[in-house]
Design a protein around this motif. Structure first.
Motif, PDB file in Angstrom:
ATOM      1  N   PHE A  66       0.811  -1.228   0.000  1.00 56.14           N
ATOM      2  CA  PHE A  66       0.000   0.000   0.000  1.00 56.14           C
ATOM      3  C   PHE A  66       0.840   1.271   0.000  1.00 56.14           C
ATOM      4  O   PHE A  66       0.392   2.320   0.429  1.00 56.14           O
ATOM      5  CB  PHE A  66      -0.938  -0.008   1.216  1.00 56.14           C
TER       6      PHE A  66
ATOM      7  N   GLU B 119      -9.532  -5.066   0.113  1.00 50.49           N
ATOM      8  CA  GLU B 119      -8.232  -4.918  -0.561  1.00 50.49           C
ATOM      9  C   GLU B 119      -7.129  -5.605   0.233  1.00 50.49           C
ATOM     10  O   GLU B 119      -6.250  -6.262  -0.320  1.00 50.49           O
ATOM     11  CB  GLU B 119      -7.870  -3.436  -0.693  1.00 50.49           C
ATOM     12  N   GLN B 120      -7.179  -5.428   1.555  1.00 53.32           N
ATOM     13  CA  GLN B 120      -6.153  -6.045   2.396  1.00 53.32           C
ATOM     14  C   GLN B 120      -6.246  -7.566   2.330  1.00 53.32           C
ATOM     15  O   GLN B 120      -5.242  -8.243   2.162  1.00 53.32           O
ATOM     16  CB  GLN B 120      -6.314  -5.580   3.850  1.00 53.32           C
TER      17      GLN B 120
ATOM     18  N   GLU C 288      -6.290   4.706   3.801  1.00 52.44           N
ATOM     19  CA  GLU C 288      -6.172   3.364   4.354  1.00 52.44           C
ATOM     20  C   GLU C 288      -6.837   2.365   3.405  1.00 52.44           C
ATOM     21  O   GLU C 288      -7.961   2.572   2.975  1.00 52.44           O
ATOM     22  CB  GLU C 288      -6.877   3.343   5.721  1.00 52.44           C
ATOM     23  N   PRO C 289      -6.149   1.266   3.077  1.00 49.30           N
ATOM     24  CA  PRO C 289      -6.772   0.274   2.191  1.00 49.30           C
ATOM     25  C   PRO C 289      -7.992  -0.367   2.862  1.00 49.30           C
ATOM     26  O   PRO C 289      -8.010  -0.545   4.077  1.00 49.30           O
ATOM     27  CB  PRO C 289      -5.666  -0.750   1.960  1.00 49.30           C
ATOM     28  N   SER C 290      -8.965  -0.713   2.064  1.00 50.04           N
ATOM     29  CA  SER C 290     -10.191  -1.302   2.617  1.00 50.04           C
ATOM     30  C   SER C 290      -9.927  -2.728   3.087  1.00 50.04           C
ATOM     31  O   SER C 290      -8.915  -3.339   2.736  1.00 50.04           O
ATOM     32  CB  SER C 290     -11.281  -1.318   1.555  1.00 50.04           C
TER      33      SER C 290
ATOM     34  N   ARG D  85      -0.463   4.648  -1.506  1.00 48.17           N
ATOM     35  CA  ARG D  85      -1.826   4.992  -1.146  1.00 48.17           C
ATOM     36  C   ARG D  85      -1.910   6.249  -0.286  1.00 48.17           C
ATOM     37  O   ARG D  85      -1.086   6.455   0.590  1.00 48.17           O
ATOM     38  CB  ARG D  85      -2.445   3.821  -0.371  1.00 48.17           C
TER      39      ARG D  85
END
Lengths: 92, 580
Positions: free
Chosen positions: B312, B323-324, B318-320, B315
């Motif tokens: 990430f 996505e994580q 914060e990745p969802s 980015r």
């Protein structure tokens, strides 16, 4: 003045790659084409042959944009450009 | 396999007095190779603020010059894109369009008509475009860098100096420069670059890390080497840390020998063991699913460090959860039945993440980074642990989790509690702050394992910034003080009483000689870049456990890092045989 709307199909919106493909297609046309977000005045439309203008439009997936052009063959030209925008170029 | 350039010495335009001249630096990635050099151009200097048109130059002439320069840059980038493939090609094509973009040029020409010089006009016009893209955030914000790259190229073209960035050549070359920035290393084509040589930088610099990841021979901190002329032939020894101008027959033989060795070293059978059969599992450090697949193919016995922040890095937000889960699952799937140690987001210092770190800290290495970002951005860590737990469901990988930058047993206890709440069974922590090494017994009272991050442990123990070239000699894990901290961590694990694992996942594990010392100090597993697995395995297989302990004792009591390294290397003849 011809006018067409298109819904952006690229998942990440009109970023560098899809924008590049679109701009290259515009560059091959003998016409001046503009692009604007749907609902915005035609006076604020951007030069569709500029990749930076297209990117600064910030069009995301699902957004509707308006293409405009004037002159002979404008209708056909805009149809071909709509097709490019409505293809998910990231999937290829 | 690297190509060995066998051009005869003297064929390049070398001053005779330079022939045989040698430079000594710090070898950071092994390999012996001969090739001609290309120099990394200086960064493009900013034109003076308010720089006006030169007397006698009309705005029309300046505009024409600018258009010609923009067109030339576009043509150059387009030509390069034809030779590139995949993602690299698309980036070059898009960048080429930016170079001659009607909006950009129009804005610059407008400034020129008010009397601004062409260089300053394009500089300012591109800056506003970059700022606009930056403000759009996300993917567009990342493209701001491309606009600034194009700007540098146009200004260089206007000045008639080489374009900034890694030089382009049809034939492979040895890249020589002061130091490489992360952005340069990202555009480095391993098919074109034979070796990396820098006059500055240290063993933990970006140049060193990228060289090891790509398996390129590299020497850093070789003072004066960037004054050599482009095109001359040099011999680079990435283990010894030397560079020789116009090499002779001996060096040609050494380079050819290395080519044979790399072929022999290319295989790792998937079980790390010493000569006496003592098992030392060799795992890999990965930054995502793509790395993990490569590591599994190279025989890695698991993942000793999944750097989740690398999934990430670009980015803004914060990745969802979804996505994580997808990013982690890709790694787990590459290692069914094997251990995967997931490190929670290690943002800060040289790896800023805009949604976690404060870029204005005066001293980021000692700031809110790693586990500490839980203080300033509560919730991100808990959501990440939930995503890891979800990704682990239904996979066959054995998922362990660890926190970076832990300083106290209290922090370790808190982290273990968060893991338990998320349903993660095996919590651990990184030992990279000296305080954690000194209190390893108490820390291991709360968690199931520790992993030594030698890069940061070295920088903190020696109080020497990893990125600073002049401090390279302090910044090596061969420092006896760093080895003492590793010994104390192992002792802490024994004192705790449950023989909990102590691994190493720093760059130290990738140095075959140091790997022997680490095993001798009682480290149970080693995790490294996949490229290093075969070399480390080959050297470990040449020694017994008793021998590793003897070498560790010698290194611990050495007078200096240089002595420790020399003494241990002298007792490992296989290193010379293999050219490591």
């Amino acid at each position: 003045m011809s006018e067409r709307t298109a819904v952006i199909a690229s998942r990440v919106g009109l970023h560098a790659r899809p924008a590049g493909i679109f701009v290259a297609a515009v560059g091959e046309l003998p016409l001046e084409v503009t692009i604007a977000m749907a609902g915005e005045p035609a006076d604020d439309a951007m030069d569709a042959s500029s990749i930076l203008s297209i990117m600064s439009l910030g069009a995301s997936n699902g957004d509707t944009v308006v293409l405009r052009a004037e002159g002979e063959g404008a209708d056909e030209a805009l149809e071909s450009l709509v097709k490019i925008l409505e293809t998910d170029l990231d999937a290829e | 396999m690297r190509t060995i350039v066998q051009t005869l010495p003297g064929s390049a335009s070398t001053d005779k007095s330079e022939t045989g001249r040698t430079f000594a630096g710090v070898g950071v990635s092994p390999g012996r190779i001969i090739g001609s050099i290309l120099l990394m151009p200086q960064a493009v200097r900013e034109p003076a603020v308010g720089d006006r048109l030169a007397e006698g130059t009309s705005p029309e002439e300046a505009s024409t010059a600018l258009r010609a320069a923009a067109k030339a840059v576009q043509t150059n980038l387009t030509t390069r894109s034809v030779g590139a493939s995949g993602a690299g090609r698309e980036v070059l094509e898009a960048t080429a369009l930016m170079a001659n973009d009607p909006m950009l040029i129009k804005a610059a020409v407008k400034l020129i008509t008010t009397g601004t010089s062409a260089e300053r006009a394009i500089w300012d016009a591109a800056a506003s475009v970059a700022e606009m893209l930056h403000n759009l955030g996300g993917y567009m914000a990342e493209r701001a860098t491309d606009v600034l790259d194009v700007r540098g190229r146009i200004v260089a073209e206007l000045r008639g100096v080489p374009a900034p960035g890694i030089p382009y050549s049809d034939t492979p070359f040895i890249l020589v420069g002061e130091d490489l920035a992360p952005a340069d290393t990202a555009t480095l084509d391993p098919a074109k670059v034979l070796a990396l040589v820098t006059s500055s930088g240290g063993p933990q610099s970006h140049t060193a890390i990228i060289a090891r990841a790509l398996g390129l021979p590299a020497v850093v901190a070789a003072v004066g080497v960037d004054a050599l002329a482009a095109g001359i032939l040099v011999f680079v020894d990435g283990a010894a840390g030397t560079i020789m101008v116009d090499p002779g027959a001996d060096e040609v033989a050494l380079a050819n020998g290395w080519a044979t060795t790399t072929a022999a070293l290319a295989v790792f059978d998937g079980t790390g063991r010493l000569k006496d059969g003592h098992l030392v599992p060799l795992l890999s450090n990965v930054g995502g699913a793509k790395d993990a697949v490569k590591a599994a193919a190279a025989g890695a016995q698991g993942v000793g460090l999944l750097r989740t922040e690398f999934c990430f890095l670009e980015r803004d937000t914060e990745p969802s959860l979804a996505e994580q889960v997808e990013a982690y699952r890709g790694v787990f799937d590459a290692f069914p039945g094997k251990k995967v140690v997931v490190r929670t987001l290690d943002a800060g210092a040289d790896k800023p993440l805009p949604f976690l770190t404060d870029a204005s800290e005066p001293n980021p290495a000692l700031g809110v980074r790693g586990y500490r970002t839980d203080l300033s951005s509560p919730g991100v860590l808990e959501r990440q642990l939930a995503a890891i737990a979800l990704a682990a469901e239904g996979t066959e990988a054995e998922v362990w989790v660890m926190a970076p930058m832990i300083s106290t047993a209290e922090e370790a206890e808190h982290f273990a509690g968060l893991c338990q709440a998320a349903g993660l069974q095996t919590p651990g922590v990184m030992v990279e702050v000296p305080s954690a090494a000194l209190t390893a017994a108490s820390i291991l009272g709360h968690v199931d394992f520790v992993s030594l991050g030698t890069n940061d442990l070295t920088q903190y123990a020696m109080a020497a910034d990893r990125q600073l070239g002049p401090l390279a000699s302090l910044n090596t894990p061969w420092q006896p003080a760093v080895l003492q901290l590793i010994r104390l961590t192992v002792a802490g694990s024994r004192d705790e009483g449950h023989d909990k694992p102590v691994g190493v996942c720093g760059e130290a594990a990738a140095d075959p000689a140091l790997a022997v010392v680490l095993v001798g100090l009682g480290v149970s597993t080693l995790s490294m870049t996949a490229r290093a697995l075969s070399a480390v395995a080959a050297v470990l297989a040449s020694v017994t456990l008793i021998e590793t302990q003897g070498l560790a004792a010698l290194a611990l009591t050495a007078h200096s890092a240089t002595d420790a390294r020399r003494i241990v290397r002298e007792k490992l003849p296989i290193l010379t045989e293999l050219g490591l």
